[in-house]
Write a protein that holds these residues in place. Sequence first.
Motif, PDB file in Angstrom:
ATOM      1  N   VAL A  11      -4.296   2.146 -11.594  1.00 44.43           N
ATOM      2  CA  VAL A  11      -3.185   1.825 -12.482  1.00 44.43           C
ATOM      3  C   VAL A  11      -3.623   2.171 -13.901  1.00 44.43           C
ATOM      4  N   TYR A  34      -2.132   8.295  -8.650  1.00 40.68           N
ATOM      5  CA  TYR A  34      -2.307   8.217  -7.195  1.00 40.68           C
ATOM      6  C   TYR A  34      -3.501   9.034  -6.723  1.00 40.68           C
ATOM      7  N   LEU A  91       0.948   4.763 -12.110  1.00 40.29           N
ATOM      8  CA  LEU A  91      -0.121   4.902 -11.122  1.00 40.29           C
ATOM      9  C   LEU A  91      -0.646   6.325 -11.098  1.00 40.29           C
ATOM     10  N   ASN A 146       0.842  -1.190   0.000  1.00 42.19           N
ATOM     11  CA  ASN A 146       0.000   0.000   0.000  1.00 42.19           C
ATOM     12  C   ASN A 146       0.878   1.241   0.000  1.00 42.19           C
ATOM     13  N   TYR A 147       0.234   2.401   0.006  1.00 36.10           N
ATOM     14  CA  TYR A 147       0.955   3.669   0.115  1.00 36.10           C
ATOM     15  C   TYR A 147       0.134   4.646   0.942  1.00 36.10           C
ATOM     16  N   LEU A 200      -2.203  -1.212  -2.936  1.00 37.76           N
ATOM     17  CA  LEU A 200      -1.542  -1.283  -4.242  1.00 37.76           C
ATOM     18  C   LEU A 200      -1.188  -2.747  -4.505  1.00 37.76           C
ATOM     19  N   ASN A 252      -6.081   6.314  -7.191  1.00 36.95           N
ATOM     20  CA  ASN A 252      -5.635   4.950  -6.843  1.00 36.95           C
ATOM     21  C   ASN A 252      -5.940   3.995  -7.986  1.00 36.95           C
TER      22      ASN A 252
END
Length: 501
Positions: A201, A196, A194, A140-141, A157, A199
Amino acid sequence: MHMQLLHNDRVIIFDRTDFGPSNLSLPDGKCRNDPNEKVLKTDCTAHSAEYDVATNTFRPLMILTDSWCSSGAVAPDGRLVQTGGWNDGDRAVRTFVPCNDGSCDWSEVPQGLAARRWYATDQILPDGRAIIVGGRKQFNYEFHPKPNPSDLTTFTLPFLHDTKDDVEDNLYPFVHLNVDGNLFIFANNRAILLDYTKNAVVRTYPEMPGGDPRNYPSSGSSVLLPLKPSATEAEVLVCGGAPMGSYTSARDNNYMQALKTCGRIKITDQSPSWSMETMPTPRVMGDMILLPSGEVLLINGAAAGTAGWELGHEPVLTPVLYLPESTAGARFQVQNPATIPRLYHSSAILLRDGRVLVGGSNPHVYYNFTGVDFPTELSLEAFSPEYLSSENSNSRPKIDISASPISLNYGKQFSMRFAVGAISGGGVTVTMAAPAFSTHSFSMNQRLLILETGKALSADYGSYAVTAAAPASGILAPSGYYLVFVVNGGIPSEGVWAHLH
């Protein structure tokens, strides 16, 4: 283990707190009392230092929680924001505000992150936040700073889970801010783009040919190649690493040859593909540094084994220069060798004067100075690229400024006055480098921009002026402090600090 140049020409250096006592005492009888520490509950020695490049002096700094294998980035206001680590430091956010009087030190928020971040990667975003990607068992982020300090939101992720193999090989993912504002994220042997903000791709890139891993512990390195004026295209270079199975083999005292290949990919193409190139020597745990001339320096590392305690062998002492604009097959130039092995837990950064500062190397669980092949290395040294040789002194510009840092506004022109012995037939360009956070063979936030530059005009005897345009937006260059160079036919000046906003 970690290094970052700040805009007062000081380098912040630190490793981990659980090595045991270091050789540098904390000042004024200070001691760190930490009941959670694994080695010394009371430790009166420093595990961080500030190095003053101009005076070649250093002073101890006091880190409070364990910063082992952590990550970092410089905020737009010039603060070093450093994240994660191990043990009581795995969710810490540490901040260092630069000063010139020796009064500044680390401040910490022990629970500043939503998740444990050990072997994660940080990238500054166009809005000034940092995104913190991955880490051990973290697929994850998250972002820092957060609107609410109690916000524990992370964003899943799956790519990070999918790229984990038996020995991980996806830690310290290579993260680059693309010219479209999305993030190129490379882990193991493949990459995604990505968005972000959603979220999502938005692109999956082909696997790098050969299928071998390039991320920790098979530690290769990566750079976003220099961005040209009004950049609409971007290329990424990934070099070195260790073949599949190398980590397991090295633990059985069988040290496989490191990878000898680099992969280059235009990440903005509609149908991108990897172009493979062969380095002069195999290299794992090497560092890749963008030079102000637009070249890439490969330095440090080993020719056999992998990252990890005692697992790297056959030090590579010879740096190599990569010339992005040369034709394939003629891009590598071997440089003069060093004498000190720089293996696991070494690092390298660009300095304002164009040299590359190299330090560290400790492939042992603790400090170990005797009876081993590669002792703990406490020295710093600087590599001087060929552009700093005396033969180039007549072509080396000297920027004339009254104050530093200079202020740059997005998309606006600015003028640089400089003196030089002779203007090169290759012309004059202005480049901007973002100082990087270096650890574990990857320089986070590293970026070099070749600015739109006018013709150098004679101002008076031996003096010239050149006009350049600052990057158009924070997508091309997030707000913050940069080093600006005047480059005369491939020979850069010393840099001057600029604050871009």
